[in-house]
Write a protein that holds these residues in place. Structure first.
Motif, PDB file in Angstrom:
ATOM      1  N   UNK A   1      -2.533  41.246   6.550  1.00  0.00           N
ATOM      2  CA  UNK A   1      -1.855  40.806   5.525  1.00  0.00           C
ATOM      3  C   UNK A   1      -0.156  40.528   5.713  1.00  0.00           C
ATOM      4  N   UNK A   2       0.000  39.619   5.220  1.00  0.00           N
ATOM      5  CA  UNK A   2       1.254  39.587   5.407  1.00  0.00           C
ATOM      6  C   UNK A   2       2.420  39.338   3.899  1.00  0.00           C
ATOM      7  N   UNK A   3       3.574  40.254   4.471  1.00  0.00           N
ATOM      8  CA  UNK A   3       4.748  40.191   3.528  1.00  0.00           C
ATOM      9  C   UNK A   3       5.792  38.889   3.864  1.00  0.00           C
ATOM     10  N   UNK A   4       6.212  38.627   2.215  1.00  0.00           N
ATOM     11  CA  UNK A   4       7.620  38.394   2.139  1.00  0.00           C
ATOM     12  C   UNK A   4       8.450  38.556   1.246  1.00  0.00           C
ATOM     13  N   UNK A   5       9.616  37.628   1.381  1.00  0.00           N
ATOM     14  CA  UNK A   5      10.268  37.819  -0.006  1.00  0.00           C
ATOM     15  C   UNK A   5      10.417  36.860  -0.588  1.00  0.00           C
ATOM     16  N   UNK A   6       9.844  36.824  -2.361  1.00  0.00           N
ATOM     17  CA  UNK A   6       9.814  35.543  -2.771  1.00  0.00           C
ATOM     18  C   UNK A   6      11.229  35.815  -4.173  1.00  0.00           C
ATOM     19  N   UNK A   7      11.002  33.844  -4.397  1.00  0.00           N
ATOM     20  CA  UNK A   7      11.782  33.900  -5.322  1.00  0.00           C
ATOM     21  C   UNK A   7      11.192  32.712  -6.357  1.00  0.00           C
TER      22      UNK A   7
ATOM     23  N   UNK B   1       9.955  25.792 -11.447  1.00  0.00           N
ATOM     24  CA  UNK B   1       8.486  25.082 -11.494  1.00  0.00           C
ATOM     25  C   UNK B   1       7.180  26.355 -11.552  1.00  0.00           C
ATOM     26  N   UNK B   2       7.916  27.606 -11.683  1.00  0.00           N
ATOM     27  CA  UNK B   2       7.225  29.059 -11.845  1.00  0.00           C
ATOM     28  C   UNK B   2       6.384  28.779  -9.997  1.00  0.00           C
ATOM     29  N   UNK B   3       6.678  28.052  -9.652  1.00  0.00           N
ATOM     30  CA  UNK B   3       5.883  28.319  -7.820  1.00  0.00           C
ATOM     31  C   UNK B   3       6.722  29.483  -7.003  1.00  0.00           C
ATOM     32  N   UNK B   4       6.487  29.920  -6.332  1.00  0.00           N
ATOM     33  CA  UNK B   4       7.503  31.234  -5.669  1.00  0.00           C
ATOM     34  C   UNK B   4       7.201  30.465  -4.254  1.00  0.00           C
ATOM     35  N   UNK B   5       8.794  30.819  -3.391  1.00  0.00           N
ATOM     36  CA  UNK B   5       9.080  30.634  -2.348  1.00  0.00           C
ATOM     37  C   UNK B   5       9.460  31.033  -1.719  1.00  0.00           C
ATOM     38  N   UNK B   6       9.216  30.913  -0.408  1.00  0.00           N
ATOM     39  CA  UNK B   6      10.069  32.075   0.239  1.00  0.00           C
ATOM     40  C   UNK B   6      11.515  32.132   0.246  1.00  0.00           C
ATOM     41  N   UNK B   7      11.741  33.168   0.855  1.00  0.00           N
ATOM     42  CA  UNK B   7      13.205  33.588   1.197  1.00  0.00           C
ATOM     43  C   UNK B   7      13.255  33.964   2.465  1.00  0.00           C
ATOM     44  N   UNK B   8      13.327  33.598   3.509  1.00  0.00           N
ATOM     45  CA  UNK B   8      13.491  34.490   5.153  1.00  0.00           C
ATOM     46  C   UNK B   8      14.698  35.123   5.248  1.00  0.00           C
ATOM     47  N   UNK B   9      15.553  34.430   4.307  1.00  0.00           N
ATOM     48  CA  UNK B   9      17.380  35.006   4.841  1.00  0.00           C
ATOM     49  C   UNK B   9      17.784  35.716   4.031  1.00  0.00           C
ATOM     50  N   UNK B  10      17.329  37.284   3.836  1.00  0.00           N
ATOM     51  CA  UNK B  10      17.309  38.239   1.950  1.00  0.00           C
ATOM     52  C   UNK B  10      17.665  39.868   2.521  1.00  0.00           C
ATOM     53  N   UNK B  11      18.353  40.400   2.289  1.00  0.00           N
ATOM     54  CA  UNK B  11      17.990  41.357   1.959  1.00  0.00           C
ATOM     55  C   UNK B  11      16.528  42.081   2.636  1.00  0.00           C
TER      56      UNK B  11
END
Length: 417
Positions: free
Chosen positions: A72-78, A82-92
């Motif tokens: 399972x892959x983990x990421x940071x989202x925001x 439009x209520x869709x989640x976007x990955x944020x690769x550059x985040x603390x």
């Protein structure tokens, strides 16, 4: 006095802080003769015991769950508008799930979390956070704390946590409640500690141990027991063996040595008793009971040899849906709830199962279903089938000629038929 404190005092009388204690004791041996340590925890008279040395069936299931979780892959989202989640690769937070601490990768961190959670029923996670500056409150490192964590709490059901502490040899190291995330299994005693699944499964685990011990004993003796006796006729006068002679003969036979006596000897093999056979047959039954308690598909245990590929695939899906994903949900929700408010941009940690092949739908079936869904736009059909949206002519409906003719006939049909 603050209003919250007044409400608390209404429900309980302030007393000295109650401390939960945990001790390790040695009780008995396992199936191959090793001592079995137990970890005993108590708080306010309620106690539970968790084994620190799990048996083979439990370890097999635990290892399968941990291995599946590594895919399972983990990421940071925001969330977007439009209520869709976007990955944020550059985040603390992205740095945290890449390298939670100098000694572990995120995969190892998750593996340790699952192992502690299923064997202890409690996981304590310490967050080293920035104390000042623009990044105040942001997580810098995450550590899974040792099993010796003790909870210092106020009395009463509304009482809060005063601190968490860990013995350090000469005393205790204290940790503030806001820096520690405690994830625990449900416990019917409603205490501060979660109930270890191993404690809840003490009886079936003990049954498996006894079954394995019996099987090892039989294998160690080279099979079923054999009885030896002297063979004599009516006209022969054979003196019975003395107790010392019987012991010497038995030790030589069991030890694989030859023994010579003046009388004739004969032997026969004694089969296993019904009780022995029942014990051995219960190995699979007890293993299934452990699997049920952990929501693990028993079809995946090695004893199931006649499974079809279809059944095995369904069991693999059940492994993720019933075991892996719920466990990861607890870790994700705990981290976001405990420390997510420190990030003002509403970013959050989440995981995706897009790379887990067994959970992916059949693309051909999705395309076929999307083609017949005339109530969806082109982009909605593409999203359903796993394709990217079209910027040009994507938000339109494609209707078949038959549907258009049918609508034309209904529109031209005179009122009253």
């Amino acid at each position: 006095m603050p209003i919250l404190s007044s409400i608390k005092n209404f429900f309980y009388a302030p007393e000295a802080p109650a401390v939960a204690t945990e001790t390790k004791v040695i009780t008995g041996v396992d199936a191959i003769g090793r001592v079995t340590p137990f970890y005993s925890s108590s708080f306010g008279g309620d106690s539970f015991t968790a084994r620190t040395d799990v048996n083979a069936v439990f370890y097999t299931i635990l290892n399968a769950i941990q291995t599946a979780a590594k895919k399972v892959q983990w990421s940071v989202y925001k969330l977007e508008k439009d209520e869709n989640a976007a990955k944020i690769p550059q985040h603390p937070l992205a740095e945290v799930i890449y390298r939670p601490n100098p000694n572990q990768s995120w995969t190892q961190f998750v593996e340790t979390f699952i192992g502690r959670y299923l064997t202890r029923g409690n996981v304590f996670i310490y967050a080293l956070r920035a104390e000042s500056g623009l990044n105040k409150g942001h997580i810098q490192r995450l550590y899974i704390m040792p099993d010796t964590v003790e909870i210092v709490a106020e009395n009463g059901w509304l009482g809060g946590i005063i601190s968490y502490r860990v013995p350090n040899g000469s005393g205790y190291t204290e940790f503030a409640p806001e820096d520690v995330l405690h994830v625990k299994k449900f416990s019917s005693c409603d205490g501060l500690y979660g109930l270890s699944p191993i404690s809840a499964m003490a009886l079936p685990l003990k049954g498996i141990e006894q079954s394995l011990k019996q099987k090892i004993r039989i294998l160690g003796q080279g099979g079923p027991a054999t009885v030896y006796w002297t063979e004599s006729s009516d006209n022969e006068n054979v003196e019975p063996l003395t107790l010392e002679q019987e012991m010497q003969l038995n030790s030589r036979i069991v030890g694989g040595k030859s023994s010579y006596v003046t009388q004739k000897l004969d032997s026969t093999t004694i089969g296993l008793s019904p009780a022995d056979l029942e014990i051995l047959e219960n190995i699979a039954a007890d293993g299934g009971m452990v699997a049920d308690a952990l929501a693990y598909p028993s079809l995946l245990l090695s004893g199931s040899k006649s499974n079809t590929y279809s059944n095995y695939s369904e069991a693999q899906r059940a492994l993720y849906e019933n075991c892996v994903i719920p466990l990861l949900n607890e870790l994700r929700d705990g981290l976001n709830q405990k420390w997510g408010s420190a990030y003002k941009d509403k970013a959050y940690i989440d995981f995706t199962t897009e790379k887990v092949a067994v959970l992916q739908p059949n693309t051909a079936e999705l395309i076929k279903s999307a083609q017949s869904a005339d109530f969806l736009t082109v982009n909605e059909k593409r999203k359903l089938s796993g394709f990217e949206r079209l910027e040009l002519n994507g938000d339109v409906f494609l209707l078949s000629a038959a549907v258009q003719v049918n609508e034309k006939l209904e529109a031209d049909e005179p009122i009253g038929g």
